[in-house]
Design a protein around this motif. Structure first.
Motif, mmCIF file in Angstrom:
data_model
loop_
_atom_site.group_PDB
_atom_site.id
_atom_site.type_symbol
_atom_site.label_atom_id
_atom_site.label_comp_id
_atom_site.label_asym_id
_atom_site.label_seq_id
_atom_site.Cartn_x
_atom_site.Cartn_y
_atom_site.Cartn_z
ATOM 1 N N GLY A 151 0.800 -1.366 -0.088
ATOM 2 C CA GLY A 151 -0.199 -0.035 0.456
ATOM 3 C C GLY A 151 0.843 1.067 -0.039
ATOM 4 N N LYS A 152 2.334 1.543 -0.323
ATOM 5 C CA LYS A 152 3.024 2.021 0.143
ATOM 6 C C LYS A 152 3.178 2.583 -1.566
ATOM 7 C CE LYS A 152 5.457 1.094 3.937
ATOM 8 N NZ LYS A 152 6.970 0.270 4.882
ATOM 9 N N PRO A 153 3.837 3.847 -1.639
ATOM 10 C CA PRO A 153 3.838 5.027 -2.750
ATOM 11 C C PRO A 153 5.186 3.760 -3.236
ATOM 12 C CG PRO A 153 3.751 6.421 -1.396
ATOM 13 C CD PRO A 153 3.322 5.008 -0.907
ATOM 14 N N VAL A 154 4.807 3.293 -4.350
ATOM 15 C CA VAL A 154 5.835 2.782 -5.352
ATOM 16 C C VAL A 154 6.792 3.667 -7.002
ATOM 17 C CG1 VAL A 154 5.832 1.345 -7.259
ATOM 18 C CG2 VAL A 154 4.349 0.537 -5.258
ATOM 19 N N ILE A 155 7.482 4.012 -6.871
ATOM 20 C CA ILE A 155 8.150 4.015 -8.217
ATOM 21 C C ILE A 155 8.989 3.551 -9.479
ATOM 22 C CG2 ILE A 155 9.932 5.814 -9.127
ATOM 23 C CD1 ILE A 155 9.882 7.162 -6.031
ATOM 24 N N ILE A 156 8.281 3.294 -10.788
ATOM 25 C CA ILE A 156 8.956 2.687 -11.900
ATOM 26 C C ILE A 156 10.040 2.867 -12.338
ATOM 27 C CG2 ILE A 156 8.156 0.486 -12.633
ATOM 28 C CD1 ILE A 156 5.807 -0.194 -11.708
ATOM 29 N N SER A 157 11.231 2.950 -12.591
ATOM 30 C CA SER A 157 11.531 3.130 -14.500
ATOM 31 C C SER A 157 11.152 2.182 -15.441
ATOM 32 C CB SER A 157 13.036 3.101 -14.245
ATOM 33 O OG SER A 157 13.276 3.989 -13.552
ATOM 34 N N THR A 158 10.980 3.507 -17.150
ATOM 35 C CA THR A 158 10.374 2.492 -17.195
ATOM 36 C C THR A 158 11.357 1.972 -17.970
ATOM 37 O OG1 THR A 158 10.928 4.336 -19.111
ATOM 38 C CG2 THR A 158 8.541 4.341 -17.724
ATOM 39 N N GLY A 159 13.142 2.014 -18.816
ATOM 40 C CA GLY A 159 13.746 1.254 -18.846
ATOM 41 C C GLY A 159 12.795 1.259 -20.391
ATOM 42 N N MET A 160 13.086 0.340 -21.112
ATOM 43 C CA MET A 160 13.594 -0.350 -21.921
ATOM 44 C C MET A 160 11.982 -0.974 -22.061
ATOM 45 S SD MET A 160 16.704 -2.706 -22.656
ATOM 46 C CE MET A 160 16.719 -3.483 -21.386
ATOM 47 N N THR A 161 11.037 -1.052 -21.779
ATOM 48 C CA THR A 161 10.052 -1.613 -21.682
ATOM 49 C C THR A 161 9.476 -0.642 -22.613
ATOM 50 O OG1 THR A 161 8.607 0.309 -20.455
ATOM 51 C CG2 THR A 161 9.144 -1.708 -19.839
ATOM 52 N N THR A 162 8.098 -1.969 -23.411
ATOM 53 C CA THR A 162 7.282 -1.733 -24.695
ATOM 54 C C THR A 162 6.123 -0.721 -23.860
ATOM 55 O OG1 THR A 162 5.579 -3.191 -24.902
ATOM 56 C CG2 THR A 162 8.277 -3.268 -26.177
ATOM 57 N N VAL A 163 4.890 -0.138 -24.386
ATOM 58 C CA VAL A 163 4.277 0.827 -23.831
ATOM 59 C C VAL A 163 3.012 -0.293 -23.407
ATOM 60 C CG1 VAL A 163 1.786 1.773 -24.258
ATOM 61 C CG2 VAL A 163 4.041 2.811 -25.582
ATOM 62 N N ALA A 164 3.230 -1.879 -23.861
ATOM 63 C CA ALA A 164 2.288 -2.893 -23.926
ATOM 64 C C ALA A 164 2.847 -3.243 -22.330
ATOM 65 C CB ALA A 164 2.186 -4.148 -24.964
ATOM 66 N N GLU A 165 3.998 -3.805 -22.780
ATOM 67 C CA GLU A 165 4.678 -4.224 -21.492
ATOM 68 C C GLU A 165 4.040 -3.225 -19.834
ATOM 69 O OE1 GLU A 165 8.952 -6.553 -23.543
ATOM 70 O OE2 GLU A 165 8.679 -4.794 -22.833
ATOM 71 N N LEU A 166 4.296 -1.805 -20.302
ATOM 72 C CA LEU A 166 4.715 -0.978 -19.503
ATOM 73 C C LEU A 166 3.013 -0.855 -18.502
ATOM 74 C CD1 LEU A 166 6.005 1.578 -17.372
ATOM 75 C CD2 LEU A 166 5.308 2.677 -19.217
ATOM 76 N N GLY A 167 2.018 -0.999 -19.849
ATOM 77 C CA GLY A 167 0.694 -1.093 -19.691
ATOM 78 C C GLY A 167 0.071 -2.226 -18.335
ATOM 79 N N GLU A 168 1.081 -3.339 -18.546
ATOM 80 C CA GLU A 168 1.045 -4.509 -18.158
ATOM 81 C C GLU A 168 1.244 -4.701 -16.499
ATOM 82 O OE1 GLU A 168 1.281 -9.065 -18.458
ATOM 83 O OE2 GLU A 168 2.713 -8.336 -19.359
ATOM 84 N N THR A 169 3.440 -3.523 -16.405
ATOM 85 C CA THR A 169 2.838 -3.317 -15.178
ATOM 86 C C THR A 169 2.365 -2.403 -14.152
ATOM 87 O OG1 THR A 169 5.015 -3.717 -15.931
ATOM 88 C CG2 THR A 169 5.028 -2.660 -14.052
ATOM 89 N N VAL A 170 1.773 -1.340 -15.247
ATOM 90 C CA VAL A 170 0.539 -0.730 -14.539
ATOM 91 C C VAL A 170 -0.338 -1.002 -13.994
ATOM 92 C CG1 VAL A 170 -0.498 1.779 -14.233
ATOM 93 C CG2 VAL A 170 2.196 1.630 -15.963
ATOM 94 N N ARG A 171 -0.856 -2.379 -14.974
ATOM 95 C CA ARG A 171 -2.133 -2.625 -14.296
ATOM 96 C C ARG A 171 -1.534 -3.569 -12.926
ATOM 97 N NH1 ARG A 171 -2.571 -2.760 -19.484
ATOM 98 N NH2 ARG A 171 -1.978 -5.155 -19.836
ATOM 99 N N THR A 172 -0.437 -4.564 -13.500
ATOM 100 C CA THR A 172 -0.239 -5.608 -11.709
ATOM 101 C C THR A 172 -0.214 -4.612 -10.381
ATOM 102 O OG1 THR A 172 0.839 -6.599 -12.883
ATOM 103 C CG2 THR A 172 1.521 -6.667 -11.016
ATOM 104 N N ALA A 173 0.741 -2.652 -10.681
ATOM 105 C CA ALA A 173 0.507 -2.569 -9.481
ATOM 106 C C ALA A 173 -0.984 -1.861 -8.961
ATOM 107 C CB ALA A 173 1.674 -1.103 -10.496
ATOM 108 N N HIS A 174 -1.635 -1.542 -10.009
ATOM 109 C CA HIS A 174 -3.152 -0.716 -9.434
ATOM 110 C C HIS A 174 -3.573 -1.849 -8.574
ATOM 111 C CE1 HIS A 174 -2.084 2.745 -10.090
ATOM 112 N NE2 HIS A 174 -2.243 2.570 -11.911
#
Length: 355
Positions: A151-174
């Motif tokens: 439940g704490k704030p999370v900071i994620i570096s995007t690095g080499m992710t594609t939009v699709a990969e990043l979308g999956e990462t963001v959805r997982t976090a939420h």
């Protein structure tokens, strides 16, 4: 968009950029040096100090096969094995508590980047206020889930992710409970080239994910970070060292104290300069209005005398009629006697056929 708070700092466009000094392995396996880095970070005015929490065994295995060798000719770590590099670079876990205690004593916000689930459990025991996910770990969805459920704030570096990969990462976090998410635009080369920064991605990320966006900057100097703030970055992360001459795994692309101090100061100015959409005179410009051009009477004029380019001119100061009326005034005459040096007014003019 929810306001994000880490420690005692609010993060968002309405607040000065949140500056994070990344210690990484620049302590060179000396706790004394690590604490000196904390002191230096406080002195130059950063808001937070970040560690990395792993061991060589939690991040890889001790193997010398090709897959585990760093062969990239442009890499600072060419020729090393992954295991050897991480043995050299890791921050001993027993150091975290004294480092965090020094930070708290100085008013610095202290948190870390965990690289596996056991690191999260360890950091939870130290009650860190937030978590950072490194760019190479942003596809590690089990790790994302682990930090999200805190439940704490999370900071994620995007690095080499594609939009699709990043979308999956963001959805997982939420989906697993993260309500306060910051994405950092990041170029995963060390050092990074400004040409690869692609900072125009910052406003695009904000538009796509409706969350706070920052910059994890591995370029040399402060120019890219300042540009990032101008494009809406609300968090800036930079590697930090006492001196690049000290050596160390990340020292070559780390900021020295004088440079970090300049980043803190100049990023604040960049944020201040964003202001709002505004045209016209600002409060502080009112005193400069007299330096604009306007129409003045430049020779004494008698009632009934025509205005000409000899007795009216467009000059400084302001105060007379705007210059756009000059041609119209040349078709008029004086309604009364007017002295030289008088700002022109419609009250002083009548049509030529009148009077």
């Amino acid at each position: 968009m929810n306001e994000i708070i880490i420690g005692n700092k609010k993060i968002g466009i309405k607040h000065p950029p949140f500056i994070v000094a990344e210690m990484s392995g620049n302590h060179n396996q000396s706790l004394e040096k690590a604490l000196e880095i904390v002191d230096a970070a406080h002195k130059v005015g950063v808001h937070a100090l970040k560690l990395q929490t792993y061991t060589a065994d939690t991040i890889t295995i001790d193997v010398r096969k090709d897959d585990f060798l760093i062969k990239d000719s442009s890499s600072l770590w060419k020729g090393q094995t992954l295991y050897g590099l991480y043995q050299q670079a890791y921050t001993p876990w027993e150091w975290h508590k004294p480092i965090f205690e020094r930070c708290r004593k100085l008013g610095l916000i202290a948190f870390s980047t965990p690289f596996d689930e056991t690191a999260v459990d360890f950091l939870e025991d130290l009650n860190v206020p937030a978590y950072k996910i490194a760019s190479f770990e942003n596809n590690h969805l089990p790790l994302i889930r682990k930090v999200a459920v805190t439940g704490k704030p999370v900071i994620i570096s995007t690095g080499m992710t594609t939009v699709a990969e990043l979308g999956e990462t963001v959805r997982t976090a939420h989906d697993f409970g993260c309500k306060d998410l910051v994405l950092l635009k990041c170029t995963s080369t060390y050092p990074a080239s400004p040409e690869d920064a692609n900072l125009l991605t910052i406003p695009h990320l904000r538009q796509l994910y409706k969350t706070e966006i920052g910059l994890s900057d591995h370029t040399m100097g402060i120019g890219v970070s300042i540009a990032g703030v101008a494009l809406g970055a609300t968090v800036i992360e930079k590697h930090f060292t006492l001196s690049r001459a000290d050596g160390g795994v990340d020292s070559a692309f780390s900021m020295e104290p004088d440079e970090m101090k300049m980043l803190v100061e100049e990023s604040f100015k960049s944020w201040q300069a964003l202001g709002k959409i505004h045209y016209g005179v600002t409060e502080n410009e009112k005193g400069s209005a007299k330096f604009r051009r306007s129409i003045f009477i430049v020779e004494d004029v008698k009632k009934g005398e025509e205005f000409t380019d000899k007795n009216i001119r467009i000059i400084r100061p302001g105060g007379g009629l705007p210059p756009k009326h000059y041609s119209a005034l040349l078709k008029k005459k004086a309604a009364c006697d007017v002295k030289r040096g008088t700002p022109m007014s419609w009250d002083y003019s009548v049509d030529l056929k009148k009077l």
